[in-house]
Design a protein around this motif. Structure first.
Motif, short mmCIF file in Angstrom:
data_model
loop_
_atom_site.label_atom_id
_atom_site.label_comp_id
_atom_site.label_asym_id
_atom_site.label_seq_id
_atom_site.Cartn_x
_atom_site.Cartn_y
_atom_site.Cartn_z
N VAL A 32 0.87 -1.18 0.00
CA VAL A 32 0.00 0.00 0.00
C VAL A 32 0.91 1.23 0.00
N GLN A 57 -3.40 -1.53 11.21
CA GLN A 57 -2.56 -2.67 11.55
C GLN A 57 -3.12 -3.40 12.77
N ILE A 62 -3.92 -4.09 7.47
CA ILE A 62 -2.62 -4.01 6.81
C ILE A 62 -1.59 -4.67 7.72
N TYR A 70 4.12 -1.36 4.21
CA TYR A 70 2.88 -2.02 4.62
C TYR A 70 2.22 -2.70 3.44
N TYR A 71 1.54 -3.81 3.73
CA TYR A 71 0.84 -4.59 2.72
C TYR A 71 -0.59 -4.81 3.16
N LEU A 72 -1.48 -4.96 2.18
CA LEU A 72 -2.89 -5.15 2.46
C LEU A 72 -3.17 -6.62 2.75
#
Length: 117
Positions: A32, A57, A62, A70-72
């Protein structure tokens, strides 16, 4: 993005992120925007975006990858729905009930209106 005064800015950023996720603009398990990127895009302080990211988070929407951002989460849309429902029952509904009491509206009035719309 224009912010309004009736809600903290970090919560409005969360709403913006949720809308991006639900619209499919952010892809599950993909990176993201970074805190800095989103802060520049929205013209806000990075600490405000970080607070929004910490909220997301904490709710599992995320997740961080060390040194990569950060990743979804793959189930982010479902988690957003759970989060929104919790907020509805804890924040929205009590104020609706208070307004109903003040106006003399009972639950039967609501059910009747619900069925006619």
């Amino acid at each position: 993005m224009e912010f309004n005064d009736n809600k903290p800015i970090y919560r409005q950023i969360i709403d913006y992120c949720f809308a991006s996720i639900m619209a499919g603009n952010w892809i599950p398990d993909a990176r993201v925007p970074s805190v800095r990127e989103l802060a520049v895009t929205l013209a806000v302080n990075t600490h405000t975006v970080l607070k929004a990211f910490e909220f997301m988070q904490a709710h599992g929407i995320i997740y961080p990858k060390r040194g990569m951002g950060y990743y979804l989460a793959s189930d982010a849309k479902d988690l957003i729905n759970v989060t929104r429902r919790e907020e509805f029952f804890s924040d929205t509904l009590p104020s609706v009930f208070a307004e109903m009491r003040m106006l003399g509206i009972d639950i039967d009035d609501i059910v009747t209106k619900w069925k006619t719309t």
